[in-house]
Each structure stands twice: as C-alpha cells, then as structure tokens.
Scaffold this motif. Structure first.
Motif, mmCIF file in Angstrom:
data_model
loop_
_atom_site.group_PDB
_atom_site.id
_atom_site.type_symbol
_atom_site.label_atom_id
_atom_site.label_comp_id
_atom_site.label_asym_id
_atom_site.label_seq_id
_atom_site.Cartn_x
_atom_site.Cartn_y
_atom_site.Cartn_z
ATOM 1 N N LEU A 23 0.541 9.590 -5.239
ATOM 2 C CA LEU A 23 0.864 10.976 -4.860
ATOM 3 C C LEU A 23 1.917 11.592 -5.785
ATOM 4 C CD1 LEU A 23 1.038 10.570 -0.974
ATOM 5 C CD2 LEU A 23 -0.732 11.755 -2.295
ATOM 6 N N GLY A 24 2.418 10.797 -6.728
ATOM 7 C CA GLY A 24 3.422 11.308 -7.666
ATOM 8 C C GLY A 24 4.813 11.356 -7.071
ATOM 9 N N ILE A 25 5.025 10.675 -5.942
ATOM 10 C CA ILE A 25 6.344 10.656 -5.288
ATOM 11 C C ILE A 25 7.263 9.684 -5.998
ATOM 12 C CG2 ILE A 25 7.559 10.122 -3.156
ATOM 13 C CD1 ILE A 25 4.961 10.971 -1.670
ATOM 14 N N ASP A 26 6.745 8.509 -6.323
ATOM 15 C CA ASP A 26 7.490 7.487 -7.050
ATOM 16 C C ASP A 26 6.710 7.178 -8.321
ATOM 17 O OD1 ASP A 26 9.418 7.234 -5.055
ATOM 18 O OD2 ASP A 26 8.295 5.674 -4.018
ATOM 19 N N HIS A 36 0.810 -1.217 0.000
ATOM 20 C CA HIS A 36 0.000 0.000 0.000
ATOM 21 C C HIS A 36 0.842 1.266 0.000
ATOM 22 C CE1 HIS A 36 -3.010 2.958 0.662
ATOM 23 N NE2 HIS A 36 -2.514 3.288 1.824
ATOM 24 N N VAL A 37 1.895 1.310 0.782
ATOM 25 C CA VAL A 37 2.699 2.533 0.856
ATOM 26 C C VAL A 37 3.344 2.817 -0.502
ATOM 27 C CG1 VAL A 37 4.643 3.677 1.990
ATOM 28 C CG2 VAL A 37 3.027 2.346 3.348
ATOM 29 N N ALA A 38 3.833 1.796 -1.175
ATOM 30 C CA ALA A 38 4.415 1.986 -2.511
ATOM 31 C C ALA A 38 3.361 2.519 -3.484
ATOM 32 C CB ALA A 38 5.012 0.687 -3.020
ATOM 33 N N LYS A 39 2.146 1.953 -3.437
ATOM 34 C CA LYS A 39 1.068 2.425 -4.304
ATOM 35 C C LYS A 39 0.688 3.861 -3.953
ATOM 36 C CE LYS A 39 -3.681 1.490 -5.811
ATOM 37 N NZ LYS A 39 -3.973 2.898 -5.936
ATOM 38 N N LEU A 40 0.605 4.159 -2.670
ATOM 39 C CA LEU A 40 0.280 5.510 -2.224
ATOM 40 C C LEU A 40 1.311 6.509 -2.749
ATOM 41 C CD1 LEU A 40 -1.470 7.412 -0.469
ATOM 42 C CD2 LEU A 40 0.010 6.808 1.448
#
Length: 163
Positions: A158-161, A150-154
C-alpha cells in the motif's frame, strides 16, 4: 474470460459486494457504513488457530497507524459469533471480527474455494485480503496470503512502509 472471472476473485476497480454480517458482539455490521473510508477486509480460516491469531494480532498492533492513514480493518471468518467473541476478548482485538458462517461473503469475494493440504483436496476459506477505496472499489486484492508477515507486506504494497 479473465482469470478473475473464472475464479470469482475480485480485481482492482471492481465494486466490492455489499454485505451485512454479525460482529463478535452480535451487532450487525454493513460494509456500506464504511463508505468514505479506506477499508481492509481480510478473510481468515479460523479464530484462535496459530496463524490466524498471529495475523489478527499484527492487525491489532498496526491499527492505530492504519487508522491514522484512513484505513479501517474488518476480519471475516466462517466462525460463529460466540467463538469470535472469545477470540476478540482473549487477544484484545481492536477492530471488528465478522461471522460469515454460511461463507456467502467469502464466496462473493472469491475467498472460498478449492484448497489442497497434504494431498487432500477440499473446499474452504482462502486466506485473502481485499483493500477498498472510499467509494467501495477494490484498490488491492491479495489471495492465498501468508498469515505471518502479511500485515508488513500489505503495508509495503500500500506504500505505507516502503522498505
């Protein structure tokens, strides 16, 4: 009536409901104290369960990069303060875990409702993540999220990764 109004779920642009909850140390934490910062409020069913532990540790491991981008993280569950204290210490969590024992905050955020598990229907916490902008408005609302990844998807959402 929109789907968000029917389910009580928050939608982009909504003002996040204010709350004050106790953290794992028993101190009161108020959402308004995070105004001026982007805030990730994630709801999880139960401390020290496999999925919730994985999700919390993913946030723990990403916290420095999230903070460097101006995000704060708050984890909310219906667990009591003592259980959250043990969970935070055991997993060395570096962000506040908040106790919502009467699930009033989860309800206000649309993260409490009907669940189905192996054909059984019951009321419970719906794993959800709400991202707030600096003014306390919803910039992203995700419900029924998976704990693993979930954190990777989030971060991607959010355009972070961007990957």
């Amino acid at each position: 009536m929109s789907a968000a109004e029917k389910t009580g779920r928050l939608a982009i642009g909504d003002v996040a409901p204010e709350f004050t909850l106790k953290d794992s140390a028993g101190s009161e934490v108020t959402l308004s104290s995070f105004r001026g910062q982007k805030t990730i409020v994630y709801f999880y069913p139960a401390a020290s369960t496999p999925g919730c532990t994985k999700q919390a540790c993913d946030f723990r491991d990403s916290i420095e990069s999230l903070k460097s981008l101006g995000y704060q993280v708050l984890g909310v569950s219906p667990d009591g303060v003592a259980k959250l204290e043990k969970f935070a210490a055991k997993e060395e969590l570096n962000f506040p875990l908040l106790s919502d024992e009467d699930h009033a905050v989860a309800e206000a955020y649309g993260a409490w409702g009907e669940k189905k598990n192996y054909g059984r229907i019951y009321e419970g916490l719906i794993r959800s993540t709400i991202v707030l902008d600096e003014e306390g408005k919803v910039s992203l609302a995700q419900y029924n999220v998976r704990a693993t990844g979930h954190v990777a998807k989030l971060r991607r959402d959010l355009g972070i990764d961007p990957k």
